[in-house]
Design a protein around this motif. Structure first.
Motif, short mmCIF file in Angstrom:
data_model
loop_
_atom_site.label_atom_id
_atom_site.label_comp_id
_atom_site.label_asym_id
_atom_site.label_seq_id
_atom_site.Cartn_x
_atom_site.Cartn_y
_atom_site.Cartn_z
N ASP A 129 0.83 -1.21 0.00
CA ASP A 129 0.00 0.00 0.00
C ASP A 129 0.86 1.26 0.00
O ASP A 129 0.51 2.24 -0.64
CB ASP A 129 -0.95 0.00 1.20
CG ASP A 129 -2.00 -1.08 1.08
OD1 ASP A 129 -2.73 -1.08 0.07
OD2 ASP A 129 -2.06 -1.94 1.97
N LEU A 130 1.98 1.21 0.70
CA LEU A 130 2.90 2.35 0.67
C LEU A 130 3.44 2.53 -0.74
O LEU A 130 3.49 3.65 -1.27
CB LEU A 130 4.04 2.17 1.66
CG LEU A 130 5.10 3.27 1.68
CD1 LEU A 130 4.49 4.64 1.93
CD2 LEU A 130 6.18 2.96 2.70
N ARG A 131 3.80 1.45 -1.40
CA ARG A 131 4.28 1.53 -2.78
C ARG A 131 3.19 2.06 -3.70
O ARG A 131 3.46 2.85 -4.60
CB ARG A 131 4.78 0.17 -3.26
CG ARG A 131 5.98 -0.33 -2.53
CD ARG A 131 7.19 0.60 -2.77
NE ARG A 131 8.21 0.31 -1.80
CZ ARG A 131 8.70 1.18 -0.92
NH1 ARG A 131 8.27 2.42 -0.91
NH2 ARG A 131 9.62 0.83 -0.07
N LYS A 132 1.95 1.62 -3.48
CA LYS A 132 0.83 2.10 -4.29
C LYS A 132 0.67 3.62 -4.10
O LYS A 132 0.48 4.34 -5.08
CB LYS A 132 -0.45 1.39 -3.88
CG LYS A 132 -1.63 1.69 -4.77
CD LYS A 132 -2.92 1.05 -4.27
CE LYS A 132 -2.82 -0.45 -4.22
NZ LYS A 132 -4.08 -1.09 -3.82
N ALA A 133 0.77 4.10 -2.88
CA ALA A 133 0.66 5.54 -2.62
C ALA A 133 1.79 6.29 -3.31
O ALA A 133 1.58 7.38 -3.87
CB ALA A 133 0.70 5.81 -1.11
N GLN A 134 2.99 5.70 -3.30
CA GLN A 134 4.13 6.34 -3.98
C GLN A 134 3.91 6.38 -5.49
O GLN A 134 4.22 7.38 -6.14
CB GLN A 134 5.42 5.61 -3.61
CG GLN A 134 5.81 5.83 -2.17
CD GLN A 134 6.93 4.94 -1.70
OE1 GLN A 134 7.13 3.84 -2.21
NE2 GLN A 134 7.66 5.38 -0.69
N ILE A 135 3.37 5.32 -6.05
CA ILE A 135 3.09 5.29 -7.49
C ILE A 135 2.02 6.32 -7.83
O ILE A 135 2.14 7.07 -8.79
CB ILE A 135 2.69 3.88 -7.95
CG1 ILE A 135 3.91 2.95 -7.90
CG2 ILE A 135 2.09 3.90 -9.36
CD1 ILE A 135 3.59 1.48 -8.03
N ILE A 151 6.39 7.00 5.11
CA ILE A 151 5.04 7.55 4.94
C ILE A 151 5.11 9.07 4.88
O ILE A 151 4.51 9.70 4.01
CB ILE A 151 4.12 7.08 6.08
CG1 ILE A 151 3.92 5.56 6.01
CG2 ILE A 151 2.77 7.82 6.04
CD1 ILE A 151 3.30 4.96 7.25
N TYR A 152 5.89 9.65 5.80
CA TYR A 152 5.97 11.11 5.88
C TYR A 152 6.76 11.71 4.72
O TYR A 152 6.43 12.80 4.25
CB TYR A 152 6.56 11.53 7.23
CG TYR A 152 5.70 11.03 8.37
CD1 TYR A 152 4.43 11.57 8.58
CD2 TYR A 152 6.12 10.01 9.20
CE1 TYR A 152 3.61 11.10 9.59
CE2 TYR A 152 5.32 9.55 10.23
CZ TYR A 152 4.07 10.09 10.42
OH TYR A 152 3.26 9.62 11.42
#
Length: 84
Positions: free
Chosen positions: A15-21, A48-49
């Motif tokens: 999910d963190l990678r998805k947010a970055q993408i 995250i930050y």
């Protein structure tokens, strides 16, 4: 904008990678929705930050971007201290 429902209990590294993408492809609102949930689930994760700061920088909200970069640095320092 696509409607995203985020279940805090089921968040993963992906999910963190998805947010970055999302943040690099211009889907900033979607990225922020995921990051907000991730922040609640893992409030000490500097990645995250950093990502959140990047999104706010892209939105030209530089005061918030600085706030989140500073928060990332704080948590990064604390993480290093815990490892030593």
């Amino acid at each position: 904008m696509t409607l995203l429902k985020v279940n805090i209990r089921s968040l993963t590294f992906d999910d963190l990678r998805k947010a970055q993408i999302f943040s690099t492809t211009g889907k900033l609102k979607e990225s922020l929705l995921i990051l907000q949930a991730l922040e609640k689930a893992d409030p000490y994760n500097p990645e995250i930050y950093i990502t959140k700061a990047s999104v706010f920088s892209q939105l030209r909200d530089h005061d918030r971007a600085i706030k989140y970069f500073e928060k990332a640095l704080k948590h990064r320092r604390n993480l290093k201290k815990r490892r030593n």
